[in-house]
Design a protein around this motif. Structure first.
Motif, PDB file in Angstrom:
ATOM      1  N   PHE A  83       0.830  -1.198   0.000  1.00 19.67           N
ATOM      2  CA  PHE A  83       0.000   0.000   0.000  1.00 19.67           C
ATOM      3  C   PHE A  83       0.872   1.258   0.000  1.00 19.67           C
ATOM      4  CE2 PHE A  83      -1.871   3.426   2.512  1.00 19.67           C
ATOM      5  CZ  PHE A  83      -2.984   3.726   1.734  1.00 19.67           C
ATOM      6  N   LEU A  84       1.918   1.284   0.823  1.00 18.38           N
ATOM      7  CA  LEU A  84       2.782   2.463   0.886  1.00 18.38           C
ATOM      8  C   LEU A  84       3.496   2.704  -0.439  1.00 18.38           C
ATOM      9  CD1 LEU A  84       4.413   2.392   4.423  1.00 18.38           C
ATOM     10  CD2 LEU A  84       2.746   3.990   3.515  1.00 18.38           C
ATOM     11  N   VAL A  85       4.002   1.646  -1.054  1.00 11.77           N
ATOM     12  CA  VAL A  85       4.701   1.788  -2.331  1.00 11.77           C
ATOM     13  C   VAL A  85       3.745   2.332  -3.392  1.00 11.77           C
ATOM     14  CG1 VAL A  85       5.786   0.496  -4.203  1.00 11.77           C
ATOM     15  CG2 VAL A  85       6.461   0.060  -1.846  1.00 11.77           C
ATOM     16  N   LEU A  86       2.542   1.769  -3.477  1.00 10.15           N
ATOM     17  CA  LEU A  86       1.569   2.251  -4.458  1.00 10.15           C
ATOM     18  C   LEU A  86       1.179   3.702  -4.194  1.00 10.15           C
ATOM     19  CD1 LEU A  86      -0.776  -0.839  -4.858  1.00 10.15           C
ATOM     20  CD2 LEU A  86       0.865   0.055  -6.502  1.00 10.15           C
ATOM     21  N   ALA A  87       1.005   4.056  -2.931  1.00 14.59           N
ATOM     22  CA  ALA A  87       0.640   5.430  -2.589  1.00 14.59           C
ATOM     23  C   ALA A  87       1.750   6.406  -2.988  1.00 14.59           C
ATOM     24  CB  ALA A  87       0.340   5.547  -1.101  1.00 14.59           C
ATOM     25  N   LEU A  88       3.003   6.035  -2.759  1.00 19.08           N
ATOM     26  CA  LEU A  88       4.121   6.909  -3.136  1.00 19.08           C
ATOM     27  C   LEU A  88       4.246   7.039  -4.649  1.00 19.08           C
ATOM     28  CD1 LEU A  88       6.826   5.905  -0.520  1.00 19.08           C
ATOM     29  CD2 LEU A  88       5.527   8.028  -0.647  1.00 19.08           C
ATOM     30  N   VAL A  89       4.054   5.945  -5.375  1.00 20.72           N
ATOM     31  CA  VAL A  89       4.124   5.997  -6.837  1.00 20.72           C
ATOM     32  C   VAL A  89       3.028   6.904  -7.385  1.00 20.72           C
ATOM     33  CG1 VAL A  89       3.775   4.615  -8.930  1.00 20.72           C
ATOM     34  CG2 VAL A  89       5.282   3.782  -7.133  1.00 20.72           C
ATOM     35  N   LEU A  90       1.809   6.760  -6.873  1.00 21.85           N
ATOM     36  CA  LEU A  90       0.718   7.614  -7.335  1.00 21.85           C
ATOM     37  C   LEU A  90       0.940   9.078  -6.967  1.00 21.85           C
ATOM     38  CD1 LEU A  90      -2.351   5.319  -6.616  1.00 21.85           C
ATOM     39  CD2 LEU A  90      -1.347   5.891  -8.825  1.00 21.85           C
ATOM     40  N   LEU A  91       1.515   9.328  -5.811  1.00 20.26           N
ATOM     41  CA  LEU A  91       1.822  10.699  -5.412  1.00 20.26           C
ATOM     42  C   LEU A  91       2.852  11.316  -6.345  1.00 20.26           C
ATOM     43  CD1 LEU A  91       1.524  13.009  -3.337  1.00 20.26           C
ATOM     44  CD2 LEU A  91       3.426  11.966  -2.104  1.00 20.26           C
ATOM     45  N   MET A  92       3.897  10.568  -6.668  1.00 20.98           N
ATOM     46  CA  MET A  92       4.928  11.072  -7.583  1.00 20.98           C
ATOM     47  C   MET A  92       4.351  11.328  -8.975  1.00 20.98           C
ATOM     48  SD  MET A  92       7.548  11.562  -5.811  1.00 20.98           S
ATOM     49  CE  MET A  92       8.694  11.925  -7.109  1.00 20.98           C
ATOM     50  N   MET A  93       3.487  10.439  -9.440  1.00 19.70           N
ATOM     51  CA  MET A  93       2.864  10.630 -10.748  1.00 19.70           C
ATOM     52  C   MET A  93       1.993  11.879 -10.757  1.00 19.70           C
ATOM     53  SD  MET A  93       1.943   6.699 -11.791  1.00 19.70           S
ATOM     54  CE  MET A  93       0.889   7.193 -13.135  1.00 19.70           C
ATOM     55  N   ALA A  94       1.273  12.116  -9.672  1.00 22.64           N
ATOM     56  CA  ALA A  94       0.425  13.304  -9.582  1.00 22.64           C
ATOM     57  C   ALA A  94       1.263  14.578  -9.547  1.00 22.64           C
ATOM     58  CB  ALA A  94      -0.464  13.216  -8.353  1.00 22.64           C
ATOM     59  N   LEU A  95       2.358  14.556  -8.816  1.00 21.96           N
ATOM     60  CA  LEU A  95       3.225  15.724  -8.747  1.00 21.96           C
ATOM     61  C   LEU A  95       3.880  16.013 -10.098  1.00 21.96           C
ATOM     62  CD1 LEU A  95       4.912  15.260  -5.263  1.00 21.96           C
ATOM     63  CD2 LEU A  95       3.150  16.900  -5.900  1.00 21.96           C
ATOM     64  N   LEU A  96       4.311  14.970 -10.780  1.00 19.83           N
ATOM     65  CA  LEU A  96       4.933  15.158 -12.089  1.00 19.83           C
ATOM     66  C   LEU A  96       3.922  15.631 -13.120  1.00 19.83           C
ATOM     67  CD1 LEU A  96       7.320  12.077 -12.234  1.00 19.83           C
ATOM     68  CD2 LEU A  96       7.924  14.472 -11.883  1.00 19.83           C
ATOM     69  N   ALA A  97       2.695  15.132 -13.060  1.00 26.19           N
ATOM     70  CA  ALA A  97       1.651  15.582 -13.973  1.00 26.19           C
ATOM     71  C   ALA A  97       1.303  17.046 -13.705  1.00 26.19           C
ATOM     72  CB  ALA A  97       0.416  14.708 -13.847  1.00 26.19           C
ATOM     73  N   GLY A  98       1.267  17.422 -12.454  1.00 23.02           N
ATOM     74  CA  GLY A  98       0.983  18.816 -12.106  1.00 23.02           C
ATOM     75  C   GLY A  98       2.079  19.749 -12.576  1.00 23.02           C
ATOM     76  N   ALA A  99       3.332  19.305 -12.485  1.00 22.42           N
ATOM     77  CA  ALA A  99       4.454  20.113 -12.952  1.00 22.42           C
ATOM     78  C   ALA A  99       4.429  20.246 -14.470  1.00 22.42           C
ATOM     79  CB  ALA A  99       5.769  19.501 -12.479  1.00 22.42           C
ATOM     80  N   ALA A 100       4.043  19.190 -15.166  1.00 25.60           N
ATOM     81  CA  ALA A 100       3.979  19.236 -16.628  1.00 25.60           C
ATOM     82  C   ALA A 100       2.867  20.172 -17.091  1.00 25.60           C
ATOM     83  CB  ALA A 100       3.763  17.828 -17.184  1.00 25.60           C
ATOM     84  N   VAL A 101       1.757  20.172 -16.393  1.00 27.26           N
ATOM     85  CA  VAL A 101       0.641  21.054 -16.760  1.00 27.26           C
ATOM     86  C   VAL A 101       1.009  22.507 -16.475  1.00 27.26           C
ATOM     87  CG1 VAL A 101      -1.737  21.673 -16.171  1.00 27.26           C
ATOM     88  CG2 VAL A 101      -1.107  19.292 -16.489  1.00 27.26           C
ATOM     89  N   ALA A 102       1.702  22.741 -15.374  1.00 30.30           N
ATOM     90  CA  ALA A 102       2.084  24.104 -15.002  1.00 30.30           C
ATOM     91  C   ALA A 102       3.123  24.672 -15.965  1.00 30.30           C
ATOM     92  CB  ALA A 102       2.617  24.127 -13.571  1.00 30.30           C
ATOM     93  N   ALA A 103       3.925  23.828 -16.573  1.00 28.07           N
ATOM     94  CA  ALA A 103       4.970  24.273 -17.487  1.00 28.07           C
ATOM     95  C   ALA A 103       4.397  24.691 -18.842  1.00 28.07           C
ATOM     96  CB  ALA A 103       6.004  23.180 -17.690  1.00 28.07           C
ATOM     97  N   VAL A 104       3.192  24.247 -19.146  1.00 31.18           N
ATOM     98  CA  VAL A 104       2.593  24.563 -20.459  1.00 31.18           C
ATOM     99  C   VAL A 104       1.927  25.874 -20.454  1.00 31.18           C
ATOM    100  CG1 VAL A 104       0.798  23.888 -22.110  1.00 31.18           C
ATOM    101  CG2 VAL A 104       2.270  22.175 -21.064  1.00 31.18           C
TER     102      VAL A 104
END
Length: 61
Positions: A40-61
């Motif tokens: 559960f912790l590993v999946l939660a961290l992976v999803l958190l990182m994906m969300a942060l990276l997606a947010g950074a990509a959207v903000a850069a556009v």
């Protein structure tokens, strides 16, 4: 959240069986709870990182 729910159930089973003297069952249930919580912790961290990276990509556009 069902993975975390099953980890909680296994932890409760471990506590109850340990209190009743079933140490083998308690050890097995504690191991299962530990593994499920780790997954559960590993999946939660992976999803958190994906969300942060997606947010950074959207903000850069």
């Amino acid at each position: 959240m069902s993975l975390l729910w099953w980890a909680l159930i296994a932890a409760v089973v471990a506590i109850i069986s340990g209190a009743l003297g079933f140490t083998g069952v308690a050890s097995g249930a504690a191991t299962i709870a530990r593994v499920l919580f780790g997954i559960f912790l590993v999946l939660a961290l992976v999803l958190l990182m994906m969300a942060l990276l997606a947010g950074a990509a959207v903000a850069a556009v």
